[in-house]
Design a protein around this motif. Structure first.
Motif, short mmCIF file in Angstrom:
data_model
loop_
_atom_site.label_atom_id
_atom_site.label_comp_id
_atom_site.label_asym_id
_atom_site.label_seq_id
_atom_site.Cartn_x
_atom_site.Cartn_y
_atom_site.Cartn_z
N VAL A 256 -4.39 -4.29 -2.65
CA VAL A 256 -4.81 -4.33 -1.25
C VAL A 256 -6.33 -4.23 -1.14
O VAL A 256 -7.00 -5.06 -0.50
N ILE A 257 -6.88 -3.19 -1.76
CA ILE A 257 -8.32 -2.95 -1.66
C ILE A 257 -9.11 -4.03 -2.40
O ILE A 257 -10.16 -4.49 -1.93
N GLY A 258 -8.60 -4.48 -3.55
CA GLY A 258 -9.28 -5.54 -4.30
C GLY A 258 -9.38 -6.83 -3.50
O GLY A 258 -10.43 -7.49 -3.50
N LEU B 218 -2.81 1.84 -10.01
CA LEU B 218 -2.16 0.75 -10.73
C LEU B 218 -1.09 0.07 -9.89
O LEU B 218 -0.80 -1.11 -10.07
N ASP B 219 -0.47 0.82 -8.97
CA ASP B 219 0.69 0.29 -8.25
C ASP B 219 0.68 0.84 -6.82
O ASP B 219 1.25 1.90 -6.57
N ASP B 220 0.14 0.09 -5.82
CA ASP B 220 -0.61 -1.13 -5.96
C ASP B 220 -1.68 -1.20 -4.88
O ASP B 220 -1.96 -2.25 -4.35
N LYS B 221 -2.25 -0.05 -4.53
CA LYS B 221 -3.38 -0.09 -3.59
C LYS B 221 -4.56 -0.85 -4.18
O LYS B 221 -5.39 -1.37 -3.44
N TYR C 73 0.81 -1.22 0.00
CA TYR C 73 0.00 0.00 0.00
C TYR C 73 0.83 1.27 0.00
O TYR C 73 0.29 2.37 0.03
N ASP C 74 2.15 1.13 -0.06
CA ASP C 74 2.97 2.33 -0.25
C ASP C 74 3.02 2.69 -1.73
O ASP C 74 2.81 1.84 -2.60
#
Length: 485
Positions: free
Chosen positions: A160-162, A154-157, A121-122
């Protein structure tokens, strides 16, 4: 008579050759599983709203860790807890180094190896001076005309959320996995993942946890990027190239520029680089690059299918074709990219030292020692000191077992017209850290992207379509269901 006999033999051989190669072509069967269309029905507006909010947190990774705004990371974690109450009520959550998140969803069969879904999530900073080039503020999470804007789309939360959206959906549907499922979210992937993914992997290794497979970001579903295939191709990384730095240094007398030697320090380093670029590492169709074409060959147009179905005959021709384009050349050889040159400070003084830095991306099977040996032999200059540091490629994961087939199935259930194939990932990811605790590691971001999207990942105007985001959630639902049947 002898000449006619020779022609007859030649014709007979040609007929045999054509018959053999055509038979190979027609017998090349598809490696794609049958589609079972996804029946997942989501509250799309609510899912988009939560993703939009997630993008507003400035969870930025800086090379200097003291620049991290940890309050933003704290806020993001609190947001996850508030947004996914069912997940946090039913799954065990552990934090490592305060900000790496490990969720465990306990399955009913403890004798089956777990699977791991991982993301980070960074996000990378917005390059100073480019803020005004963004159509929407990079941390606005703006939603307009079917597009979601911001760092992390796109990169890459999105991963995480998906994943959490998928878990929340499945829990509410009453789904219980047969095997343990772990969600592992790093917070420093963009600077190497030492305190995030690596620390997670080290901690789980100490507990004796071994995964059947771990799935991270990486490849995606692309169009017009695989020669001979009209359909979209979902490329799943089964390995990632190693990354090494070669430093070439020469020291010697400087002097006034009015009386130069025939070969100066700068000239010798320049000649060394020119020799490396001229020679290049040998390109061979092998490993993950070869696997890619094994999977896409059955889906190619007839001419390309004929060639790739008979690789044993046309291998050298195929290699020459692939070497013509940087993207395909990188599939089959270790690459050389001179990136930094240091020499001189005064226009009329010869530098006493010159240094060049070269970034290399190593093919599976090429060692750091192999790379150094190649450089030393190619530049052929005893006066130049060569040092090579870095990492070799990750292990190569299976494409034959149920693990890869599960990813194929989940992706095709959502993207019905896509061909799903293995490939070699050129960039780095957190997946490499999980090699020590997983039988297989795969790299796949379940979205359909263009070459322009690739440029936006760390660049300006990063965004994704709402449809793509919803499909990513559906993929994560499908992968959890397919691996727990």
């Amino acid at each position: 008579m002898k000449f006619k006999k020779f022609l007859f033999i030649l014709l007979a051989l040609l007929v045999v050759f054509i018959g053999f190669t055509l038979t190979n072509t027609f017998l090349t069967a598809s490696k794609q599983p049958p589609i079972v269309p996804s029946s997942v029905e989501l509250d799309e507006n609510a899912a988009i709203e939560k993703f939009s909010k997630a993008l507003t947190y400035k969870t930025i990774s800086y090379q200097e860790r003291e620049k991290f705004d940890l309050q933003e990371f704290d806020k993001f974690i609190s947001f996850l807890m508030d947004s996914y109450p069912t997940v946090h009520e039913n799954l065990e959550l552990e934090t490592i180094n305060d900000y790496a998140l490990v969720y465990k969803w306990e399955g009913t069969n403890p004798n089956t190896k777990p699977i791991g879904l991982t993301s980070h999530y960074d996000v990378v900073p917005v390059l100073s001076g480019t803020e005004g080039n963004w159509e929407k503020d990079p941390f606005s999470g703006a939603v307009q005309d079917g597009l979601i804007w911001g760092r992390g789309t796109l990169d890459d939360k999105i991963g995480v959320i998906g994943i959490l959206e998928a878990a929340e959906y499945l829990l509410k549907e009453g789904f219980t996995p047969s095997r343990d499922i772990y969600f592992m979210f790093g917070f420093d992937e963009e600077i190497g993942g030492e305190l995030g993914a690596k620390a997670i992997a080290d901690s789980l290794k100490q507990r004796g946890i071994q995964f059947d497979f771990v799935l991270d970001e990486g490849g995606a579903i692309v169009e017009n990027m695989v020669p001979g295939v009209d359909q979209p191709v979902g490329v799943v990384g089964i390995s990632e190239k190693g990354s090494a730095t070669a430093e070439l240094t020469i020291k010697g007398s400087g002097g006034h520029s009015s009386q130069p030697k025939d070969r100066t320090n700068i000239g010798r380093i320049a000649s060394a680089i020119a020799a490396l670029e001229e020679t290049q590492f040998e390109g061979k169709l092998r490993g993950p690059g070869n696997d890619l074409f094994e999977f896409v060959a059955p889906e190619m147009s007839f001419g390309m299918k004929y060639v790739f179905s008979n690789k044993i005959i046309f291998k050298s021709i195929i290699e020459q074709i692939l070497l013509k384009e940087p993207a395909t050349a990188a599939l089959i050889r270790t690459t050389i990219a001179p990136t930094i040159f240091h020499a001189g400070e005064q226009y009329n003084a010869l530098p006493e030292e010159a240094t060049a830095i070269i970034n290399l991306r190593l093919m599976p099977g090429d060692s750091l020692e192999d790379v150094k040996e190649f450089i030393v032999k190619t530049i052929d200059d005893d006066g130049i000191t060569v040092t090579v540091t870095g990492s070799e490629s990750s292990s190569v994961s299976s494409t034959d077992g149920p693990q890869f087939k599960a990813i194929q199935q989940a992706a095709r259930n959502v993207y019905n017209d896509a061909i799903i194939a293995p490939y070699l990932m050129f960039a780095g990811s957190d997946a490499k850290h999980y090699d020590i605790i997983s039988d297989n590691t795969y790299r796949f971001l379940p979205v359909q992207i263009t070459s322009e999207d690739l440029n936006r990942m760390h660049g300006t105007n990063e965004h994704i379509s709402s449809e793509n985001y919803i499909n990513a959630i559906k993929f994560y639902v499908e992968i959890m269901k397919v691996t727990n049947q």
